[in-house]
Design a protein around this motif. Structure first.
Motif, PDB file in Angstrom:
ATOM      1  N   UNK A  29       0.839  -1.214   0.000  1.00  0.00           N
ATOM      2  CA  UNK A  29       0.000   0.000   0.000  1.00  0.00           C
ATOM      3  C   UNK A  29       0.870   1.259   0.000  1.00  0.00           C
ATOM      4  N   UNK A  30       1.952   1.233   0.769  1.00  0.00           N
ATOM      5  CA  UNK A  30       2.848   2.389   0.808  1.00  0.00           C
ATOM      6  C   UNK A  30       3.480   2.624  -0.560  1.00  0.00           C
ATOM      7  N   UNK A  31       3.897   1.542  -1.215  1.00  0.00           N
ATOM      8  CA  UNK A  31       4.496   1.661  -2.549  1.00  0.00           C
ATOM      9  C   UNK A  31       3.481   2.174  -3.565  1.00  0.00           C
ATOM     10  N   UNK A  32       2.255   1.658  -3.491  1.00  0.00           N
ATOM     11  CA  UNK A  32       1.214   2.107  -4.423  1.00  0.00           C
ATOM     12  C   UNK A  32       0.874   3.573  -4.187  1.00  0.00           C
ATOM     13  N   UNK A  33       0.798   3.977  -2.907  1.00  0.00           N
ATOM     14  CA  UNK A  33       0.517   5.386  -2.597  1.00  0.00           C
ATOM     15  C   UNK A  33       1.633   6.285  -3.120  1.00  0.00           C
ATOM     16  N   UNK A  34       2.886   5.839  -2.963  1.00  0.00           N
ATOM     17  CA  UNK A  34       4.021   6.617  -3.476  1.00  0.00           C
ATOM     18  C   UNK A  34       3.970   6.709  -4.996  1.00  0.00           C
ATOM     19  N   UNK A  35       3.664   5.591  -5.629  1.00  0.00           N
ATOM     20  CA  UNK A  35       3.605   5.592  -7.096  1.00  0.00           C
ATOM     21  C   UNK A  35       2.501   6.523  -7.604  1.00  0.00           C
ATOM     22  N   UNK A  36       1.328   6.459  -6.953  1.00  0.00           N
ATOM     23  CA  UNK A  36       0.218   7.318  -7.383  1.00  0.00           C
ATOM     24  C   UNK A  36       0.526   8.791  -7.118  1.00  0.00           C
ATOM     25  N   UNK A  37       1.286   9.060  -6.043  1.00  0.00           N
ATOM     26  CA  UNK A  37       1.725  10.434  -5.807  1.00  0.00           C
ATOM     27  C   UNK A  37       2.626  10.934  -6.913  1.00  0.00           C
ATOM     28  N   UNK A  38       3.508  10.060  -7.393  1.00  0.00           N
ATOM     29  CA  UNK A  38       4.376  10.416  -8.508  1.00  0.00           C
ATOM     30  C   UNK A  38       3.577  10.635  -9.790  1.00  0.00           C
ATOM     31  N   UNK A  39       2.540   9.812  -9.979  1.00  0.00           N
ATOM     32  CA  UNK A  39       1.657  10.001 -11.142  1.00  0.00           C
ATOM     33  C   UNK A  39       1.034  11.388 -11.095  1.00  0.00           C
ATOM     34  N   UNK A  40       0.541  11.768  -9.920  1.00  0.00           N
ATOM     35  CA  UNK A  40      -0.076  13.096  -9.779  1.00  0.00           C
ATOM     36  C   UNK A  40       0.952  14.202 -10.033  1.00  0.00           C
ATOM     37  N   UNK A  41       2.134  14.063  -9.450  1.00  0.00           N
ATOM     38  CA  UNK A  41       3.169  15.084  -9.634  1.00  0.00           C
ATOM     39  C   UNK A  41       3.584  15.195 -11.096  1.00  0.00           C
ATOM     40  N   UNK A  42       3.590  14.054 -11.796  1.00  0.00           N
ATOM     41  CA  UNK A  42       3.990  14.082 -13.207  1.00  0.00           C
ATOM     42  C   UNK A  42       2.995  14.880 -14.052  1.00  0.00           C
ATOM     43  N   UNK A  43       1.740  14.912 -13.609  1.00  0.00           N
ATOM     44  CA  UNK A  43       0.718  15.643 -14.359  1.00  0.00           C
ATOM     45  C   UNK A  43       0.879  17.152 -14.240  1.00  0.00           C
ATOM     46  N   UNK A  44       1.625  17.601 -13.230  1.00  0.00           N
ATOM     47  CA  UNK A  44       1.796  19.042 -13.021  1.00  0.00           C
ATOM     48  C   UNK A  44       2.871  19.640 -13.919  1.00  0.00           C
ATOM     49  N   UNK A  45       3.567  18.764 -14.668  1.00  0.00           N
ATOM     50  CA  UNK A  45       4.623  19.263 -15.539  1.00  0.00           C
ATOM     51  C   UNK A  45       5.988  19.258 -14.896  1.00  0.00           C
ATOM     52  N   UNK A  46       6.122  18.609 -13.742  1.00  0.00           N
ATOM     53  CA  UNK A  46       7.421  18.502 -13.083  1.00  0.00           C
ATOM     54  C   UNK A  46       8.413  17.826 -14.022  1.00  0.00           C
ATOM     55  N   UNK A  47       9.636  18.337 -14.064  1.00  0.00           N
ATOM     56  CA  UNK A  47      10.605  17.812 -15.022  1.00  0.00           C
ATOM     57  C   UNK A  47      11.043  16.398 -14.656  1.00  0.00           C
ATOM     58  N   UNK A  48      11.529  15.685 -15.678  1.00  0.00           N
ATOM     59  CA  UNK A  48      11.891  14.278 -15.525  1.00  0.00           C
ATOM     60  C   UNK A  48      12.984  14.070 -14.489  1.00  0.00           C
ATOM     61  N   UNK A  49      13.975  14.961 -14.455  1.00  0.00           N
ATOM     62  CA  UNK A  49      15.078  14.814 -13.499  1.00  0.00           C
ATOM     63  C   UNK A  49      14.576  14.876 -12.064  1.00  0.00           C
ATOM     64  N   UNK A  50      13.660  15.797 -11.773  1.00  0.00           N
ATOM     65  CA  UNK A  50      13.112  15.915 -10.422  1.00  0.00           C
ATOM     66  C   UNK A  50      12.263  14.709 -10.070  1.00  0.00           C
ATOM     67  N   UNK A  51      11.456  14.249 -11.030  1.00  0.00           N
ATOM     68  CA  UNK A  51      10.640  13.061 -10.802  1.00  0.00           C
ATOM     69  C   UNK A  51      11.518  11.847 -10.518  1.00  0.00           C
ATOM     70  N   UNK A  52      12.599  11.714 -11.291  1.00  0.00           N
ATOM     71  CA  UNK A  52      13.507  10.579 -11.111  1.00  0.00           C
ATOM     72  C   UNK A  52      14.155  10.620  -9.731  1.00  0.00           C
ATOM     73  N   UNK A  53      14.621  11.799  -9.334  1.00  0.00           N
ATOM     74  CA  UNK A  53      15.247  11.947  -8.012  1.00  0.00           C
ATOM     75  C   UNK A  53      14.248  11.639  -6.901  1.00  0.00           C
ATOM     76  N   UNK A  54      13.005  12.066  -7.074  1.00  0.00           N
ATOM     77  CA  UNK A  54      11.969  11.802  -6.079  1.00  0.00           C
ATOM     78  C   UNK A  54      11.671  10.310  -5.987  1.00  0.00           C
ATOM     79  N   UNK A  55      11.580   9.656  -7.148  1.00  0.00           N
ATOM     80  CA  UNK A  55      11.320   8.208  -7.170  1.00  0.00           C
ATOM     81  C   UNK A  55      12.441   7.448  -6.476  1.00  0.00           C
TER      82      UNK A  55
END
Length: 202
Positions: free
Chosen positions: A162-188
């Motif tokens: 559940x924690x992993x799924x919540x983290x993944x879905x949070x990243x999905x949401x953040x990706x929709x805001x236009x956050x750059x790939x480098x920041x998304x990768x570092x966050x992941x």
């Protein structure tokens, strides 16, 4: 005697699904559905029902495909821990997509839950069942990682899933805001380091 259908049902559902995915439910008109499916109103509704029923069919098709892909991805990794880390990096999208359109599209299930969950109990129930199935699949992978010695034996597989799924879905949401790939990768990677620390040497 009724004439056999002269169209590929899966192909039509895929086209309709993409329309709902790109525009959302409310912004998709009957004309849009007729255009992308290549079918007239009578044929479309005779085969799938009204707009809402067509949407629910498309949503079911999406979740069935998503769970199929998830099963394959989790099973294909040589080690379960690699599959779990890959799960967190999945929302980052295709690095060759320079427009960012792919990651900004998000997840149809998550998009639909945000748009319709409060008003449509059937969509909310579908979302609940979808995430429970995803949690179970990820939990099986966590249990495999425990057997392989990469996740502590005392960890609760479902809680971690559940924690992993919540983290993944949070990243999905953040990706929709236009956050750059480098920041998304570092966050992941930061999430992976916190949720999936390296226990192989212990």
């Amino acid at each position: 005697m009724a004439r056999p259908r002269q169209f590929d049902e899966k192909q039509v559902l895929n086209a309709v699904r993409d329309q709902f995915w790109d525009a959302g439910y409310a912004a998709t008109s009957l004309e849009d559905l007729m255009r992308v499916s290549g079918l007239g109103k009578g044929s479309l509704y005779a085969a799938f029902g009204d707009k809402r029923q067509l949407f629910l069919r498309a949503l079911q098709s999406y979740t069935d495909d998503s769970h199929g892909h998830l099963r394959e991805a989790l099973a294909a990794a040589p080690r379960a821990l690699d599959a779990l880390r890959m799960l967190l990096e999945a929302p980052i999208g295709d690095p060759t997509d320079t427009t960012g359109a792919d990651i900004r599209r998000g997840c149809l299930m998550a998009n639909s839950t945000c748009e319709l969950g409060n008003a449509d109990p059937e969509v909310l129930d579908h979302a609940h069942r979808t995430y429970e199935t995803s949690t179970a699949l990820i939990g099986d992978c966590v249990a495999r990682a425990q057997r392989e010695g990469d996740v502590p034996a005392g960890a609760d597989p479902i809680a971690l899933a559940r924690a992993l799924l919540a983290a993944q879905q949070g990243l999905v949401f953040m990706s929709r805001t236009g956050l750059d790939t480098a920041t998304l990768t570092a966050t992941a990677r930061s999430l992976a380091a916190q949720l999936l620390p390296d226990h192989s040497g212990s």
